[in-house]
Design a protein around this motif. Sequence first.
Motif, short mmCIF file in Angstrom:
data_model
loop_
_atom_site.label_atom_id
_atom_site.label_comp_id
_atom_site.label_asym_id
_atom_site.label_seq_id
_atom_site.Cartn_x
_atom_site.Cartn_y
_atom_site.Cartn_z
N LEU A 1 70.23 0.23 0.99
CA LEU A 1 69.01 -0.14 1.71
C LEU A 1 69.21 -1.43 2.50
N SER A 2 68.44 -1.56 3.56
CA SER A 2 68.44 -2.81 4.33
C SER A 2 67.52 -3.80 3.63
N PRO A 3 68.03 -4.92 3.15
CA PRO A 3 67.16 -5.89 2.49
C PRO A 3 66.30 -6.64 3.48
N LEU A 4 65.01 -6.70 3.19
CA LEU A 4 64.08 -7.52 3.97
C LEU A 4 63.64 -8.68 3.09
N PRO A 5 64.23 -9.87 3.25
CA PRO A 5 63.85 -11.02 2.42
C PRO A 5 62.45 -11.50 2.80
N VAL A 6 61.61 -11.67 1.80
CA VAL A 6 60.23 -12.10 2.04
C VAL A 6 59.85 -13.14 1.01
N TYR A 7 59.24 -14.21 1.49
CA TYR A 7 58.67 -15.23 0.61
C TYR A 7 57.16 -15.20 0.81
#
Length: 479
Positions: free
Chosen positions: A28-34
């Motif tokens: 999967l393509s990681p989507l980093p979110v804070y």
Amino acid sequence: MGIALVWLRDDLRLDDQPALRAALQRGLSPLPVYIHAPEEEGAWAPGAASHAWRRRSLAALASELERRGSRLLLLRGPTLDALQALAARTGAEAVLWTRRYEPAVEQRDARIKRDLRQIGLHAESFNGALLFEPWELATRQGDPYRVFTPFWKSARAAWRVPATWDAPARLPSLAHADLPAGERLDELMPTPAPAWDAGFWQRFTPGEQGARAALRRFIDDALHGYAQARDFAAEAGTSRLSPHLHFGEVSVRRVVAEVLAMGDAIGEADRDRFLAELGWREFAHHVLHHYPQTPDRNLDPRFDDFPWAAPDEALLEAWRHGRTGVPIVDAGMRELWHTGWMHNRVRMLVASWLTKHLRQHWRHGARWFWDTLVDADLANNTQGWQWSAGTGADAAPYFRVFNPATQARRFDPDGAYIARWVPELAGLPPPACFAPWEHPEPARRLAPGYPPRPQVDLAAGRADALDAFASLRRGAVQR
């Protein structure tokens, strides 16, 4: 390629990042979110110094992600709403994160995991902060440990050389994803004005690169001789990795792996002493997980009846800002105010002064540290204050009352630490700088602006503390 939301919190790194690794391994393509939602952390929402560090750490992480072809998405809470909305918009298949262990956060995360799974998302959390999960070690009776030595003996028996994972040089592009604009960092977490935190950044560099540089500097310079030098306040004898570990800018597994990789180049005493300090960090999380009431209540219930002195705001304010009249205590409190950090030996001394000589409740100190330390960690902060006050797990006996002047003579023998942080005493040579009240003439002449005597007489304060402890014991016998 599908998308996995990599929900970042106190794991602000790419190296040895288990949630990021899991996303890539699933293809999967990681989507980093804070997601900024401090109000969800209950009574122990992060303090001002933590916010100051996190703001810079997030900026550093965003730069690292951009350099690898990805991005950091910043959102506001509520967290569950933000994750659900983002997953629906992007078509994400999974939400992945590393675990935290604060009681309010554990409960919040469990609800989030349940609700995400109910709408068909793969929701999974990982250990990215500790060598051992808090529930992995127990006594022979199956109970949590309350004493460090058997805890660490058990941990070392279960020890495995930690495997680490290197972050990839490139990350999958998110150009195909329908992403919201997100929040701007300077609006989400505004920079303070005036810049009260300026002194922090003369000592620390938040972010993953700063953490790795600090680790390398420690191994090259301070690990040799660590077992002895770590106690001397004026020396750079400690790792100063605590804020980097707290914010997850370097994994504890990476730290251990690099220390062990030094092999015989590092003396066994130095290596084992440093690993034991990491062990105390593990122990603190073990205790917090099993006794979630301890940030606010004594672990040892005998101290629920302890005769603490009535809160005295004048005494507390003088302690907070380094005007107690005790040089080593004042030096520590001023170091904290200016740098967001304090030497570990001195932390014990300032805590002992507050809880023993002044008999102010340990919660007053814990709250001040929580707001002013850049390494404010609920497990470590709670353990440290309850240890110092004698009320917690493996605590210092209440009748152990540090003499701050004696401690200064031993661990700041030339007065360099005191002179650095209490400059009005810089003209007083040892031994006068350790206890100016014992040398009134040079103190009046060379340090006229410094308090002429401590908040309480050292001997009288110790005697009152011991009397209070004796009254507690008498009450226990009568019951």
